[in-house]
Scaffold this motif. Structure first.
Motif, short mmCIF file in Angstrom:
data_model
loop_
_atom_site.label_atom_id
_atom_site.label_comp_id
_atom_site.label_asym_id
_atom_site.label_seq_id
_atom_site.Cartn_x
_atom_site.Cartn_y
_atom_site.Cartn_z
N VAL A 151 -21.26 32.26 44.92
CA VAL A 151 -20.62 32.45 43.61
C VAL A 151 -21.22 31.50 42.58
O VAL A 151 -21.50 31.89 41.44
CB VAL A 151 -19.09 32.24 43.72
CG1 VAL A 151 -18.42 32.36 42.36
CG2 VAL A 151 -18.49 33.24 44.70
N ALA A 154 -24.70 32.67 41.62
CA ALA A 154 -24.61 33.86 40.78
C ALA A 154 -24.22 33.50 39.36
O ALA A 154 -24.77 34.05 38.38
CB ALA A 154 -23.59 34.84 41.37
N ILE A 191 -17.41 36.80 42.56
CA ILE A 191 -18.63 36.89 41.76
C ILE A 191 -18.33 37.54 40.42
O ILE A 191 -18.80 37.06 39.36
CB ILE A 191 -19.71 37.69 42.52
CG1 ILE A 191 -20.20 36.89 43.73
CG2 ILE A 191 -20.89 38.03 41.61
CD1 ILE A 191 -21.06 37.68 44.69
#
Length: 275
Positions: A151, A154, A191
């Motif tokens: 996460v 990203a 995400i």
């Protein structure tokens, strides 16, 4: 002219609850069938030239072929280089008329991935070309295992890369012949909460059709790459053609029946993401 970029087709898809099919091209017959399927459904598509396709056919030839099909189509068609591993591969695609490139820096440290993607984005956007990147690593059914998308990584990529779309790894796997991938919905939601870009799932053939439909409607996943199930349709149709025409040696005649078979399968894929 219906040439399009990822920006043109993914942003509406992400906001309106559907997804676009990124269809893996290996030659003229499947590329033609995909465009015919897109016109039949009325939805955009992304024609994708991956590494195998580019090894088999020169990129300038592919660029001309893709653009010819796109310019004659009645729906938007993105001409996309998939899994380029270097800035030079991306430049070759841009110079050959592609409207979109994917730089795959997924096996690099995240800082290097972000920096190289940002460099490619600056060059691509001067040419009006969109860019897809990847965070995490999408593995292969008979090869290297996946590494799930972080996460935090990203979010960094989303903020600093300048990309138009981000491919993620959340249980999807390349080259699966059975549709039994298990998508990590919790990681997807995390995400989504940390990012803003349209999201992409490679290895879409391994994801059950009903799961693809649900993800397209309820998440920011707006592009599914589909190759294996279409290659299976191609192979089955070619085997039938060879069996039905044992005395034929004409490549064109043998391949003619393959086009409607691929078109039919592609219609199912495209419609299933846009329902």
């Amino acid at each position: 002219m219906t040439l399009a970029t990822l920006r043109d087709v993914l942003q509406p898809a992400a906001s309106e609850g559907y997804a676009i099919a990124g269809l893996v091209v290996l030659g003229w017959e499947d590329a033609l069938a995909y465009v015919e399927a897109a016109e039949e459904t009325g939805f955009p598509i992304i024609l994708q030239a991956g590494p195998g396709c580019r090894m088999h056919t020169p990129v300038p030839v592919l660029g001309a072929m893709f653009r010819q099909l796109a310019e004659q189509a009645s729906v938007p068609v993105v001409c996309h280089i998939d899994h380029a591993r270097s800035a030079e591969e991306c430049r070759t695609g841009i110079d050959s008329g592609f409207t979109s490139v994917m730089f795959d820096g997924s096996e690099l440290p995240i800082e290097e991935n972000v920096a190289l993607t940002a460099q490619i984005c600056r060059e691509a956007k001067r040419a009006g070309v969109s860019v897809e990147g990847e965070v995490g690593f999408v593995g292969y059914a008979e090869g290297k295992s996946s590494a799930m998308t972080s996460v935090e990584e990203a979010a960094l990529f989303d903020r600093e890369s300048g990309a138009d779309a981000m491919a993620i790894s959340i249980g999807n796997v390349h080259l699966q012949t059975d549709a039994d991938a298990r998508i990590d919905m919790q990681r997807l939601r995390e995400i989504e909460a940390a990012t803003t870009l349209p999201l992409v799932l490679h290895g879409g053939s391994g994801i059950p059709a009903e799961t693809r439909r649900e993800l397209a409607a309820t998440s920011r996943i707006s592009k599914f790459n589909i190759g294996t199930e279409l290659r299976q349709a191609f192979g089955a149709a070619l085997r039938r053609s060879l069996a039905d025409n044992p005395a034929s040696f004409d490549r064109i005649e043998l391949l003619k029946p393959v086009i409607p078979a691929i078109r039919q399968e592609a219609v199912k894929v495209i419609s299933g993401l846009a329902a």
